[in-house]
Design a protein around this motif. Structure first.
Motif, short mmCIF file in Angstrom:
data_model
loop_
_atom_site.label_atom_id
_atom_site.label_comp_id
_atom_site.label_asym_id
_atom_site.label_seq_id
_atom_site.Cartn_x
_atom_site.Cartn_y
_atom_site.Cartn_z
N TYR A 90 8.25 7.45 2.30
CA TYR A 90 7.92 6.62 3.66
C TYR A 90 7.17 5.89 2.65
O TYR A 90 5.96 5.44 3.44
CB TYR A 90 7.92 7.24 4.69
N CYS A 132 7.40 2.03 2.56
CA CYS A 132 7.75 1.27 4.19
C CYS A 132 6.80 0.31 4.42
O CYS A 132 7.35 -0.85 4.95
CB CYS A 132 7.52 2.77 4.94
N ASN A 133 5.72 0.80 4.55
CA ASN A 133 4.22 -0.91 5.70
C ASN A 133 5.23 -1.65 6.14
O ASN A 133 5.13 -2.86 6.46
CB ASN A 133 4.75 -1.40 3.62
N ARG A 134 6.03 -0.68 6.80
CA ARG A 134 6.89 -2.09 8.04
C ARG A 134 5.08 -1.81 8.66
O ARG A 134 5.07 -3.17 9.81
CB ARG A 134 7.65 -0.78 8.56
N CYS A 135 4.94 -1.17 9.58
CA CYS A 135 3.81 -1.26 10.24
C CYS A 135 2.09 -1.36 10.21
O CYS A 135 2.26 -1.32 8.62
CB CYS A 135 3.72 0.03 11.14
N CYS A 138 6.91 9.86 11.58
CA CYS A 138 6.13 8.71 12.29
C CYS A 138 5.58 8.69 13.01
O CYS A 138 7.14 7.84 13.96
CB CYS A 138 5.09 7.75 11.26
N TRP A 158 0.71 -0.83 -0.33
CA TRP A 158 0.15 0.00 -0.22
C TRP A 158 1.08 1.54 0.25
O TRP A 158 2.18 1.06 0.58
CB TRP A 158 -0.82 0.09 0.92
N PRO A 189 2.11 8.96 5.66
CA PRO A 189 1.97 9.56 6.92
C PRO A 189 1.11 10.76 7.19
O PRO A 189 1.39 11.22 8.73
CB PRO A 189 4.03 9.20 6.92
N TYR A 196 -2.55 4.65 10.72
CA TYR A 196 -1.76 5.43 9.28
C TYR A 196 -2.35 4.85 8.13
O TYR A 196 -3.19 5.13 6.85
CB TYR A 196 -0.27 4.63 9.54
N VAL A 218 5.98 5.88 14.78
CA VAL A 218 6.68 4.14 14.62
C VAL A 218 8.01 4.25 14.72
O VAL A 218 8.95 3.66 15.42
CB VAL A 218 5.89 3.08 13.62
N LEU A 219 8.59 5.19 13.74
CA LEU A 219 10.22 4.95 12.91
C LEU A 219 11.07 6.26 14.18
O LEU A 219 11.77 6.06 14.38
CB LEU A 219 9.74 5.52 11.75
N CYS A 242 1.44 4.28 1.98
CA CYS A 242 2.35 4.50 3.09
C CYS A 242 1.66 6.30 3.25
O CYS A 242 2.47 7.18 2.34
CB CYS A 242 2.90 4.61 3.77
S1 SF4 Z 1 4.21 1.58 7.20
FE1 SF4 Z 1 4.06 2.41 9.53
S2 SF4 Z 1 6.07 2.51 10.40
FE2 SF4 Z 1 5.87 2.89 8.07
S3 SF4 Z 1 5.77 4.99 6.75
FE3 SF4 Z 1 4.32 4.23 7.28
S4 SF4 Z 1 3.13 4.55 9.20
FE4 SF4 Z 1 5.60 4.73 9.13
#
Ligand code: SF4
Ligand code: SF4
Length: 390
Positions: free
Chosen positions: A339, A342-345, A310, A290, A294, A350, A312-313, A292
């Motif tokens: 970012y 990113c898709n990390r969280c 964001c 997706w 932020p 978000y 999280v980071l 993101c």
């Molecule tokens: S996926 Fe999560 S960690 Fe990555 S930029 Fe978006 S909100 Fe921040």
């Protein structure tokens, strides 16, 4: 024994041994919601008006390529009365906290930037004695929400409920599983007691974090939400550097996400959209990330500083005080493009706004109109300063 909600699908969960919250009960019952069509239209307009007006302003600005935040999250403090394994915040020392005047300064800066929704969290916000005054000011400017672990909820409900549009109570498992994750005995009992007290006073939602230690309890927590006749929102634990790693194993998580998506489709009271679950499955288990965004969410730390890019980071560590910068300029100069992939969280605050499209009617109906109508139907009749007797 608790009268289980009419929409319950599964077996009742053994919460019948929980004592009613004496502290709350002894203060006398608060009013029950009454049928008040005019009040419900007003409640609906109170949601729709600021959302639409600020959204219109944002849309006009975005036609010119401008970016602006829609949601704001603000930690009122890091201190907490629980000690959750996956949480970095209770382990931190608080700096001097913002007083009411600075909280208002922060709110004015956020409203000017176009924010419509302000969510308060912590730490445990109910540890702040001035919470009622802060929420009252916030409710004059935004749709408001609060996240609490529920321990002190029944005791402080009367003070905060009139100033909240949504209340989130964290529950991460049933009974002893929740207590183990939260680090304090009886925290499940206190959270459920808080929800039982709050659900008739303010739309109340269970906030459930999926971790590697409660994957087998997620569906039970959905059943609990149905039994209590409240909603449920999900987070998937993210491994912070300064907390115990608790994010679930990806392979073990997949069937849970699929099951929760199917429950959502079949009418379980899960707030996240079906698209939210599909986005996670597409990105983490496929090749469809997706985008993101932020910038749609702004987070402010307990000292009033902006957390970029964001929550999280940066693990909620802010840089500049929000009132000391031109937010429109900052938002439009910042390099967000790093970012987008990113898709990390998968934090819903978000991911859900990132998926939202004003041009998609199904999306609009699913995420905004249905929620607003549901809210207006359930919203107890309140005055600005207190709950009106029915
Ligand atoms: S996926 Fe999560 S960690 Fe990555 S930029 Fe978006 S909100 Fe921040
Ligand atoms: S209740 Fe919330 S703030 Fe407190 S320790 Fe747990 S996750 Fe952290």
């Amino acid at each position: 024994m608790e009268a289980f909600g009419r929409r319950a699908r599964g077996r009742p969960i053994a919460i019948s041994s929980l004592a009613p919250h004496q502290e709350y009960a002894s203060r006398g019952a608060m009013s029950r919601p009454v049928w008040d069509p005019l009040g419900q239209v007003r409640a609906l307009m109170a949601i729709v008006k600021p959302v639409l007006l600020r959204s219109l302003q944002r849309s006009l600005r975005s036609l010119g390529g401008e970016r602006a935040p829609v949601l704001a999250g603000h930690k009122l403090l890091y201190r907490c009365n629980l000690e959750c394994k996956m949480c970095p915040f209770w382990r931190r020392e608080d700096e001097p906290l913002l007083g009411l005047a600075d909280e208002i300064r922060m709110m004015e800066a956020l409203a000017k930037a176009g924010v419509s929704f302000l969510g308060f969290e912590g730490g445990e916000p109910l540890l702040r004695p001035d919470l009622g005054a802060i929420l009252r000011e916030a409710h004059d400017r935004f749709h408001t929400s609060l996240v609490t672990n529920g321990w002190l909820l029944a005791r402080r409900l009367r003070e905060i409920a009139p100033h909240l549009d949504l209340l989130f109570v964290s529950i991460d498992g049933i009974g002893e599983r929740h207590d183990r994750l939260r680090g304090i005995p009886r925290s499940f009992e206190r959270a459920v007691d808080g929800l039982r007290a709050s659900r008739s006073e303010v739309p109340s939602i269970i906030s459930h974090t999926v971790t590697r230690e409660n994957l087998d309890h997620s569906e039970k927590v959905v059943e609990l939400a149905e039994q209590l006749d409240v909603g449920l929102t999900l987070q998937i634990a993210y491994d912070y550097r300064t907390a115990d790693p608790m994010s679930p194993d990806r392979a073990a998580l997949r069937p849970v996400i699929e099951r929760l998506r199917d429950l959502r489709r079949s009418g379980a009271p899960i707030l996240e959209s079906v698209e939210y679950f599909e986005a996670i499955l597409g990105s983490w288990y496929g090749e469809r990330p997706w985008r993101c965004k932020p910038w749609l969410t702004i987070n402010i730390d307990p000292a009033g500083r902006i957390v970029l890019p964001c929550y999280v980071l940066q693990e909620y560590r802010g840089s500049e005080p929000v009132w000391s910068v031109d937010l429109r300029q900052l938002w439009n100069r910042y390099d967000w493009s790093r970012y987008e992939g990113c898709n990390r969280c998968a934090l819903a605050c978000y991911l859900e706004p990132s998926l939202f499209r004003w041009t998609d009617f199904a999306c609009l109906r699913d995420r905004l109109l249905d929620g607003a109508i549901h809210y207006a139907e359930r919203r107890p009749r309140t005055s600005r300063r207190g709950i009106v007797s029915g």
